[in-house]
Design an enzyme around this catalytic site. Sequence first.
Site, mmCIF file in Angstrom:
data_model
loop_
_atom_site.group_PDB
_atom_site.id
_atom_site.type_symbol
_atom_site.label_atom_id
_atom_site.label_comp_id
_atom_site.label_asym_id
_atom_site.label_seq_id
_atom_site.Cartn_x
_atom_site.Cartn_y
_atom_site.Cartn_z
ATOM 1 N N TYR A 225 -9.145 0.800 0.428
ATOM 2 C CA TYR A 225 -9.430 1.130 -0.971
ATOM 3 C C TYR A 225 -10.887 1.548 -1.105
ATOM 4 O O TYR A 225 -11.740 1.109 -0.327
ATOM 5 C CB TYR A 225 -9.161 -0.090 -1.859
ATOM 6 N N ASN B 136 3.354 -6.709 5.371
ATOM 7 C CA ASN B 136 2.250 -6.096 4.622
ATOM 8 C C ASN B 136 1.011 -6.972 4.760
ATOM 9 O O ASN B 136 1.077 -8.189 4.513
ATOM 10 C CB ASN B 136 2.613 -5.988 3.136
ATOM 11 N N GLU B 137 -0.075 -6.379 5.145
ATOM 12 C CA GLU B 137 -1.355 -7.110 5.248
ATOM 13 C C GLU B 137 -1.128 -8.523 5.799
ATOM 14 O O GLU B 137 -1.548 -9.522 5.207
ATOM 15 C CB GLU B 137 -2.078 -7.144 3.890
ATOM 16 N N GLU C 179 -1.853 2.370 1.809
ATOM 17 C CA GLU C 179 -2.514 1.924 0.569
ATOM 18 C C GLU C 179 -3.905 2.525 0.547
ATOM 19 O O GLU C 179 -4.722 2.228 1.426
ATOM 20 C CB GLU C 179 -2.585 0.395 0.470
ATOM 21 N N GLN D 242 -1.547 3.129 -7.055
ATOM 22 C CA GLN D 242 -0.115 3.097 -6.942
ATOM 23 C C GLN D 242 0.450 4.197 -7.840
ATOM 24 O O GLN D 242 -0.275 5.127 -8.182
ATOM 25 C CB GLN D 242 0.404 1.729 -7.310
#
Length: 517
Positions: free
Chosen positions: A265, A191-192, A321, A370
């Site tokens: 985001y 992740n990331e 995400e 989320q």
Amino acid sequence: MRALAPLLALALSCTAALAQDTIAIKVDTSQPGPKIDRHIFGQFAEHLGTQIYGGIWVGPKSKIPNSRGIRKDVVAALKALHVPDVRWPGGCYADQYHWRDGVGKKRNARVNASWGNVLDPNTFGTHEFMDFVDQIGSEAYVSLNVGSGTVKEAADWVEYMTATTPTALARERAANGHKAPFKVQFVGLGNESWDCGGLMTPAFYTDQMKLYGRFVNNYNAAVPMQKIAVGPGDSGTDWTEAVMDTWKKRHGWSFDINGMSLHSYTVFGGWPPHMAATGFGGQDYANVLGETLKMEPLIRSQSAVMDKYDPEKKIALVVDEWGGWYAPMPGSNPAFLQQQNSMRDAVLAALNLDIFMRHADRVRMANIAQMVNVLQAMIFTDGPKLVLTPTYHVFRMYVPFQDSTFLPVAYDAGTYVEAGVTLPRVDVVAAKTKDGKIVVALANIDPGRPVDLSVSLPGATAATARGQTLAAPKVDSVNSFAAPNAVAPKPVTARVTDGALTVTLAPASVTVLTLGG
Ligand code: AHR
């Protein structure tokens, strides 16, 4: 005041005239596009704040009604969304998660160093996650620890979950209460990794990607597993180039991936997120929605890089995400990422889902950040109380789009201008559902004006279209424990005359209509 009256009258009559301007929309039923994968409507449940502990898991001894420790009210609400998959255990937390802490009778409590250094008792581990996914009727998307873990640890975890023959790990799983293999439809290879996942360079990561891709094996042949590599988190293309180039040159019998992630985001004005989640006015509404529409060029530019290496679109772009990220809720622990969820977020969710559907040939999976009590959540809980957010309602209204077929639409969206920000006035997506009905999603972005739409649907025989519309008194209206239905969908029926559906959309609203529905 008297002098202003004629001006005011003129302004009102202009508004009335504008409200009567009909936007013409043409749905082309003769040119069906790609399948809209249900996994575009996926979700994300990280060990973060009160999401897992309190939000999903209360333990079997809790007074809050539960099935084997998992809240019944949360399960019932999520079932209605047909959640296609749940990404777990992170996020940043995934690269610090050691699966053995969360299996067996004795659990190892650990510090959640990603999110506030709070204690994670690890009472919610692999078996509990799989039970949760089963209870809501979803599929598992497990993020593997590529940061602080090892290839062996990840390979063992996936063997533990999937082995069908009595290996030592399969026997351990059975001894822990689950003889049958779990179904693991998706794994994330980190992740990331460019940031919280280990600050790796693209070259270092692609070496890890090959190792984890090579040695992490699914042993449950009945349930094919898709492997998703870490992708970019901004509009830069170096990371995408590296992943796709490595895939192109090296994939084969010993290594392959099925998807590459993208994290984006909606954060207006730069990091750290500081916009208020509620108590904002027209300018912030427009700024945030203007920011969210940047998802479109972002997907377009990352897809263009992928197309160079993968013109057949074998590798999915997985936006695992996304969502609005604002200042923490006043009085909350800032590391818990709690924020209110307003009518603006409902429009934001609709716009992003519409963008993903327009790119359904490449975007075949996405996970909103989320699910419960964190960021742009579906559900808030507080002890035994539960409230559904405006974003929840959009996900519920969009269920007919799951596994539908995209239909092209043509329209001139017009413009909505607010304090120097120019946005399209409306946003429209159409599809043919699994059972052959036409469904349209219609968003009126403009908070100041209703809009009349005429949607022409060649071949439409139904006389009505039915569905729901979500609107609110103010753009920052929210649902709270005290007023849980301040923003709630209402049934709507539209007329279909001579093959055209006519409907008026309220300001700042989201409507989904199914023909003959
Ligand atoms: O969703 C919150 C965090 O945002 C995730 O843990 C991380 O992957 C991202 O930076």
